[in-house]
Enzyme design. Structure first.
Site, mmCIF file in Angstrom:
data_model
loop_
_atom_site.group_PDB
_atom_site.id
_atom_site.type_symbol
_atom_site.label_atom_id
_atom_site.label_comp_id
_atom_site.label_asym_id
_atom_site.label_seq_id
_atom_site.Cartn_x
_atom_site.Cartn_y
_atom_site.Cartn_z
ATOM 1 C CG HIS A 1 30.940 45.816 33.884
ATOM 2 N ND1 HIS A 1 30.387 44.596 34.165
ATOM 3 C CD2 HIS A 1 31.283 46.347 35.087
ATOM 4 C CE1 HIS A 1 30.376 44.404 35.472
ATOM 5 N NE2 HIS A 1 30.922 45.447 36.053
ATOM 6 C CG ASP B 1 34.419 40.479 30.405
ATOM 7 O OD1 ASP B 1 33.388 41.115 30.735
ATOM 8 O OD2 ASP B 1 34.942 39.603 31.133
ATOM 9 N N GLY C 1 36.654 38.343 46.927
ATOM 10 C CA GLY C 1 35.574 39.341 46.906
ATOM 11 C C GLY C 1 36.058 40.772 46.808
ATOM 12 N N GLY D 1 37.457 42.168 43.840
ATOM 13 C CA GLY D 1 37.628 42.628 42.460
ATOM 14 C C GLY D 1 38.956 42.240 41.844
ATOM 15 C CG LEU D 2 42.232 42.188 43.673
ATOM 16 C CD1 LEU D 2 43.095 42.059 44.917
ATOM 17 C CD2 LEU D 2 42.893 43.130 42.670
ATOM 18 C CB SER E 1 39.903 35.522 44.584
ATOM 19 O OG SER E 1 38.500 35.583 44.753
ATOM 20 C CD GLU F 1 33.520 32.629 38.103
ATOM 21 O OE1 GLU F 1 34.672 32.211 38.318
ATOM 22 O OE2 GLU F 1 32.938 33.434 38.843
ATOM 23 C CG ASP G 1 37.860 38.101 35.938
ATOM 24 O OD1 ASP G 1 38.376 39.099 35.396
ATOM 25 O OD2 ASP G 1 36.898 38.164 36.712
ATOM 26 C CE1 TYR H 1 30.183 41.010 35.953
ATOM 27 C CE2 TYR H 1 28.622 39.576 34.825
ATOM 28 C CZ TYR H 1 29.867 40.173 34.895
ATOM 29 O OH TYR H 1 30.788 39.951 33.900
HETATM 30 C C1 GLA Z 1 34.038 40.410 36.759
HETATM 31 C C2 GLA Z 1 33.773 39.358 35.694
HETATM 32 C C3 GLA Z 1 34.491 39.720 34.394
HETATM 33 C C4 GLA Z 1 34.195 41.154 33.973
HETATM 34 C C5 GLA Z 1 34.395 42.111 35.125
HETATM 35 C C6 GLA Z 1 33.971 43.512 34.777
HETATM 36 O O1 GLA Z 1 35.390 40.401 37.122
HETATM 37 O O2 GLA Z 1 34.200 38.091 36.127
HETATM 38 O O3 GLA Z 1 34.124 38.809 33.394
HETATM 39 O O4 GLA Z 1 32.902 41.264 33.427
HETATM 40 O O5 GLA Z 1 33.678 41.685 36.280
HETATM 41 O O6 GLA Z 1 34.776 44.025 33.766
#
Ligand code: GLA
Length: 297
Positions: free
Chosen positions: A17, A19, A89, A91-92, A94, A122, A134, A182
């Site tokens: 969190h 970026d 879904g 946190g990787l 996708s 996105e 990402d 978010y």
């Molecule tokens: C998600 C968002 C990223 C980043 C992370 C948290 O993956 O797509 O841009 O903000 O959460 O670091």
């Protein structure tokens, strides 16, 4: 005419969190990938062996096609066939792997531009005001290296990953980022003095320190920063869950584990542990999958 492109999932070592606030992030591409085969034809059709037929993945694919068209790449209609080993879904990232693989199969833009186009897709089509980490990781990361990406000016370099075992745990908390706070928390982070803003400032300092430690090969010191990051995500950014906190607490008791924390957007997702090379913890927890038990950079 067929073209194939693929893009990896990522874990993020440190810099969660930050970026979207212009901080530096440390993602690593892992051995889970999405591969897209595009065959030009008369009309668009999308197929995936690894997604539910009517899932949100279709929106991501269409979003990329639209953004490419707007940017002057105007892909010819055709069949898009997807195969993926990246769980959704969790946190990787996708969706970024999917977007970058689709864009790579449809046009010849260089990685930096692919990352930008996919980030736009996105943000415009999925409704999550995410940062650029990402899509940059999916487009620009190279095997065995940390992508040190400054999200303020988008400069990056590749830092070799010291010998370490990367273990990813799946606490079984699937979620769509669009259904989480978010956006709300990102807005809070922009107001000085708020808990979310304090997390961002502290996490940025941890990343600076972390780069020095990685560079020196000090994985033990780096691991300690992961625990600090997790505590900050839990107490200040407030995006962890009790189950994830429990995983991290349990991992902190394992002698060969140097550090652990939740990775990705939060409110679910995966837990990363950095451990002594060769460490196996299969009996301890419910791991992502046998293949992903030890993910490789
Ligand atoms: C998600 C968002 C990223 C980043 C992370 C948290 O993956 O797509 O841009 O903000 O959460 O670091």
């Amino acid at each position: 005419m067929s073209r194939i492109a693929s893009a990896p999932a990522r874990i993020n070592l440190l810099g969660e969190h930050v970026d979207h606030q212009g901080g530096t992030v440390l993602p690593v591409a892992v051995n889970l990938r999405t591969t897209v085969t595009y065959t030009a034809g008369d009309a668009w059709s999308f197929r995936s062996a690894d997604h539910a037929p009517d899932g949100t993945w279709r929106r991501y694919v269409q979003g990329v096609i639209d953004v490419l068209a707007e940017a002057g790449h105007a892909p010819r209609p055709g069949e898009i066939e997807i195969a993926s080993t990246v769980p959704e879904g969790r946190g990787l990232a996708s969706s970024a792997a999917l977007e970058v693989a689709v864009a790579g199969a449809l046009c010849d833009a260089p990685p930096f531009e692919l990352a930008h186009l996919c980030h736009k897709a996105e943000a415009e089509n999925v409704g999550v005001p995410c940062g650029i980490m990402d899509q940059f990781a999916a487009a620009c990361a190279i095997a065995g290296h940390v992508l040190v990406l400054d999200c303020a000016d988008e400069r990056f370099f590749h830092l070799p990953l010291p010998p370490v075992e990367l273990l990813v745990f799946d606490p079984g908390l699937e979620r769509r980022l669009a259904d989480t706070p978010y956006a709300e928390r990102r807005a809070e982070a922009q107001t000085r003095g708020t808990p979310a803003a304090r997390h961002v400032a502290d996490e940025r300092a941890r990343v600076d320190r972390g780069i020095e430690l990685l560079d020196a090969g000090d994985i033990e010191g780096f691991g300690a920063l992961l625990y600090e990051s997790h505590a900050s995500l839990r107490d200040l950014y407030r995006c962890t869950t009790p189950r994830i906190d429990q995983y991290v607490a349990q991992l902190s008791q394992v002698p060969d584990v140097y550090g652990a924390r939740m990775i990705g957007g939060g409110w679910g997702g995966a837990v990363l542990a950095l451990a002594e090379p060769g460490t196996r913890l299969e009996s301890a927890m419910n791991l992502l999958s046998d293949d992903a038990l030890t993910i490789h950079a």
